[in-house]
Design an enzyme around this catalytic site. Structure first.
Site, short mmCIF file in Angstrom:
data_model
loop_
_atom_site.label_atom_id
_atom_site.label_comp_id
_atom_site.label_asym_id
_atom_site.label_seq_id
_atom_site.Cartn_x
_atom_site.Cartn_y
_atom_site.Cartn_z
N CYS A 1 0.71 -1.41 0.04
CA CYS A 1 0.13 -0.02 -0.17
C CYS A 1 0.85 1.31 0.07
O CYS A 1 1.81 1.38 0.75
CB CYS A 1 -0.71 0.00 1.34
SG CYS A 1 -1.89 1.28 1.37
N CYS B 1 -1.21 5.77 7.27
CA CYS B 1 -2.61 5.40 7.48
C CYS B 1 -2.68 4.21 8.70
O CYS B 1 -1.88 3.42 8.75
CB CYS B 1 -3.15 4.77 6.31
SG CYS B 1 -4.67 3.55 6.42
N CYS C 1 -3.60 -0.56 8.55
CA CYS C 1 -2.92 -1.70 8.69
C CYS C 1 -2.20 -1.66 9.82
O CYS C 1 -1.64 -0.39 9.73
CB CYS C 1 -2.31 -2.06 7.44
SG CYS C 1 -3.32 -2.53 6.07
N CYS D 1 -6.01 1.20 -1.45
CA CYS D 1 -5.82 0.49 -0.31
C CYS D 1 -5.93 -0.85 -0.91
O CYS D 1 -6.61 -1.24 -1.74
CB CYS D 1 -7.27 0.90 0.36
SG CYS D 1 -7.55 -0.33 1.84
N GLN E 1 -20.33 -9.32 8.19
CA GLN E 1 -18.89 -9.50 8.34
C GLN E 1 -18.27 -9.13 7.36
O GLN E 1 -18.54 -8.89 6.06
CB GLN E 1 -18.60 -11.08 8.48
CG GLN E 1 -19.50 -11.84 9.29
CD GLN E 1 -18.77 -11.61 10.86
OE1 GLN E 1 -17.63 -11.29 10.95
NE2 GLN E 1 -19.31 -12.14 11.80
N GLU F 1 -31.28 -8.39 18.22
CA GLU F 1 -30.43 -7.52 17.74
C GLU F 1 -30.96 -6.17 17.97
O GLU F 1 -32.10 -5.95 17.87
CB GLU F 1 -30.39 -8.02 16.26
CG GLU F 1 -29.82 -6.69 15.25
CD GLU F 1 -28.30 -6.31 15.57
OE1 GLU F 1 -27.65 -7.12 15.80
OE2 GLU F 1 -28.12 -5.12 15.53
N ASP G 1 -22.36 -13.13 19.94
CA ASP G 1 -21.29 -12.59 18.80
C ASP G 1 -21.43 -11.09 19.08
O ASP G 1 -22.22 -10.34 18.16
CB ASP G 1 -21.85 -12.98 17.43
CG ASP G 1 -20.75 -12.39 16.68
OD1 ASP G 1 -19.64 -11.74 16.85
OD2 ASP G 1 -20.67 -12.62 15.06
N CYS H 1 -14.59 -10.92 18.72
CA CYS H 1 -13.61 -9.94 17.64
C CYS H 1 -12.63 -9.41 18.63
O CYS H 1 -11.83 -8.58 17.91
CB CYS H 1 -14.32 -9.03 16.67
SG CYS H 1 -15.13 -8.04 17.56
C1 LIG Z 1 -20.26 -8.77 15.77
S1 LIG Z 1 -21.85 -8.18 15.20
C2 LIG Z 1 -22.24 -9.72 15.17
C3 LIG Z 1 -23.38 -9.92 13.67
C4 LIG Z 1 -23.77 -11.22 13.47
N1 LIG Z 1 -23.47 -12.48 14.12
C5 LIG Z 1 -23.03 -11.81 11.97
O1 LIG Z 1 -21.94 -12.77 12.21
O2 LIG Z 1 -23.38 -11.20 11.11
C6 LIG Z 1 -22.69 -7.49 16.56
C7 LIG Z 1 -23.96 -7.20 16.46
O3 LIG Z 1 -24.55 -6.60 17.82
C8 LIG Z 1 -25.57 -5.65 17.64
N2 LIG Z 1 -25.68 -5.04 18.92
C9 LIG Z 1 -24.72 -4.03 19.22
N3 LIG Z 1 -25.11 -3.66 20.46
C10 LIG Z 1 -26.40 -4.35 20.80
C11 LIG Z 1 -27.32 -4.48 21.92
N4 LIG Z 1 -27.10 -3.81 23.07
N5 LIG Z 1 -28.28 -5.27 21.83
C12 LIG Z 1 -28.61 -6.03 20.77
N6 LIG Z 1 -27.43 -5.86 19.48
C13 LIG Z 1 -26.59 -5.10 19.59
C14 LIG Z 1 -24.74 -4.77 16.41
O4 LIG Z 1 -26.04 -4.08 15.56
C15 LIG Z 1 -24.16 -5.86 15.54
O5 LIG Z 1 -25.19 -6.14 14.43
#
Ligand SMILES: C[S@@+](CC[C@H](N)C(=O)[O-])C[C@H]1O[C@@H](n2cnc3c(N)ncnc32)[C@H](O)[C@@H]1O
Length: 459
Positions: free
Chosen positions: A69, A75, A78, A166, A290, A340, A389, A416
């Site tokens: 890059c 930047c 990375c 990028c 993702q 969600e 997640d 993550c």
């Molecule tokens: C890491 S992503 C996971 C998405 C999903 N598992 C996927 O693989 O596509 C985290 C998600 O949590 C949601 N989120 C964040 N805070 C939240 C809350 N307090 N209650 C419910 N969802 C929430 C975000 O909008 C986002 O869509």
């Protein structure tokens, strides 16, 4: 040692932020831009816990490769593009192992599943418009400083680095970025001034479905200014017939976020479709998906393998986004409940269930904290398996407590941010009587210190 002092450091490792680590006069120091095996000159920026940034490489590292890059080093996107990819993977594995051993969990961490190729992988980029441009050292004298479209320079909330190219984003994104900038300048549209709070253009978000080729352009503005935006959009679409949808989001708030209070679809359906394995996903501008489609396929198959619900099991998918993990689980579960916060993501999740012919998945909109407490009144049966997640901050402590109370026999934690996850996994082990059955890290974000990690727990 004073701020601004230059010191020589031999870099021996990487810290969790991806900075090189070494020592100076017996004191540990973190150097932004330093790579293991290098001897560098670094300028001190913090004295109490020694920190600084790389000024010059005195001795190259045998682990070094050339960056692809043109903005590498300036930047912040990375952290270590110059570190050979195999070394990155082993550093990430170390991070995961030390996060778990640091909370007293003896876990055998397998190799990180790498991304092949580790470039051009991002299906989404969020660029910032700025009226205060960061000028790079190799740029000509007198270059205009009042317009930039790119990324914030690390540590500078006010300066935006004008990105020409990028190595991480999808193939068409460079050209889209250039046109977006050129057309805005040709039309005299002012970029956002982060200090004065003036200007129209705030963010440009580019998204692509790798499995379908569909491309979304999302222009985030500070006000409606529909006539101006329509002219910009018409010129973009003329230059880029590959764009399948173009939307405008309006963000009148001061916070620099790319989602808006209102969205206007200017061209196409307002969504793109992504295909991962045999599942299709509708994604709108403000929904999470993702960011690495290639590795999403790997992640989803690991989660499916570890979750593997039986026909009798009820699955809860907390923080389900557009329902990717819910839909993967729904194929073999009795029923799935996804929770969600973002309304747009819940709408997408429902549309995705329909798109994939999934009839046993239900989605609940709202803060997971409230929804999980109210789940019994929603007629959601207690979970046999919880997939969680959460965003980078991890589970809200009250959600962790709720999980401990609900005590599902199995949990699959997709993280993550392993440093935030490890203590929560330790709590599930110590307070909930769970054992860790398997951990599998996946590199979703090559050249950055972030690593995705799937943890399977059984009570
Ligand atoms: C890491 S992503 C996971 C998405 C999903 N598992 C996927 O693989 O596509 C985290 C998600 O949590 C949601 N989120 C964040 N805070 C939240 C809350 N307090 N209650 C419910 N969802 C929430 C975000 O909008 C986002 O869509």
């Amino acid at each position: 040692m004073r701020r601004g002092t230059e010191v020589e450091v031999r870099i021996e490792g990487l810290d969790r932020k991806g900075r090189g680590t070494g020592s100076v006069d017996g004191r540990a120091m973190a150097v932004r831009g330093g790579l293991p095996g290098q001897v560098v000159r670094a300028r001190v920026t913090r004295r109490r816990r020694l920190e600084g940034y790389l000024v010059d490489v005195v001795e190259r590292s045998p682990l070094e490769v050339d960056a692809r890059c043109p903005h590498s080093g300036t930047c912040g996107g990375c952290a270590f593009q110059e570190l050979a990819y195999a070394e990155q993977l082993s550093a990430l594995r170390e991070q995961v192992a030390s996060a778990f051993s640091g909370v007293g969990l003896a876990i055998d961490v397998p190799e990180v599943l790498g991304c092949d190729p580790p470039f051009g992988y991002r299906n989404k980029m969020d660029f910032t418009f700025g009226a205060m441009r960061w000028v790079e050292l190799d740029e000509p004298e007198g270059v205009a400083r009042d317009f930039a479209l790119g990324m914030h320079v690390p540590g500078r909330y006010d300066r935006v680095l004008d990105i020409r190219s990028c190595a991480l984003h999808f193939e068409e994104a460079d050209a889209l970025l250039t046109s977006a900038r050129d057309i805005a300048r040709e039309h005299g549209l002012p970029p956002w001034h982060v200090v004065r709070h003036t200007g129209l253009l705030r963010h440009l978000v580019l998204r692509k479905g790798f499995g379908t080729g569909e491309i979304m352009v999302d222009l985030v503005t500070s006000e409606d200014a529909y006539a101006h935006v329509d002219r910009w959009a018409a010129a973009m679409l003329e230059r880029h017939p590959e764009v399948t949808t173009l939307v405008q989001n309006v963000n009148t708030r001061l916070a620099s976020i790319a989602s808006g209070e209102r969205e206007r679809v200017i061209h196409g359906p307002g969504t793109i479709t992504e295909r991962i394995g045999d599942l299709a996903f509708t994604i709108s501008a403000n929904s999470f998906f993702q960011t690495n489609s290639r590795q999403a396929a790997v992640l989803f198959s690991i989660v499916s393998e570890l979750a593997a619900p039986t026909g009798d099991e009820v699955v809860w998918d907390l923080y389900c986004g557009t329902g990717a993990l819910s839909l993967a689980a729904a194929r073999t579960a009795r029923e799935v409940w996804g929770f969600e916060l973002a309304d747009s993501a819940v709408e997408d999740a429902r549309a995705n269930a329909a798109l994939n012919g999934v009839k046993n998945a239900h989605f609940v909109a709202g803060d997971v904290l409230a929804s999980v407490g109210e789940a019994s009144s929603l007629a959601a049966p207690s979970p046999d398996l919880a997939i969680v997640d959460p965003p980078r901050a991890g589970l809200h402590p009250k959600v962790l407590s709720a999980l401990l109370r609900l005590a599902p026999p199995r949990i699959v934690y997709v993280s993550c941010n392993v440093h935030g996850t490890a203590p929560q996994v330790a709590a599930l082990v110590d307070e909930g009587g769970y054992t860790v059955e398997r951990v599998q890290p996946v590199d979703m974000f090559p050249h950055t210190p972030h690593v995705e990690c799937v943890v399977a727990l059984r009570r």
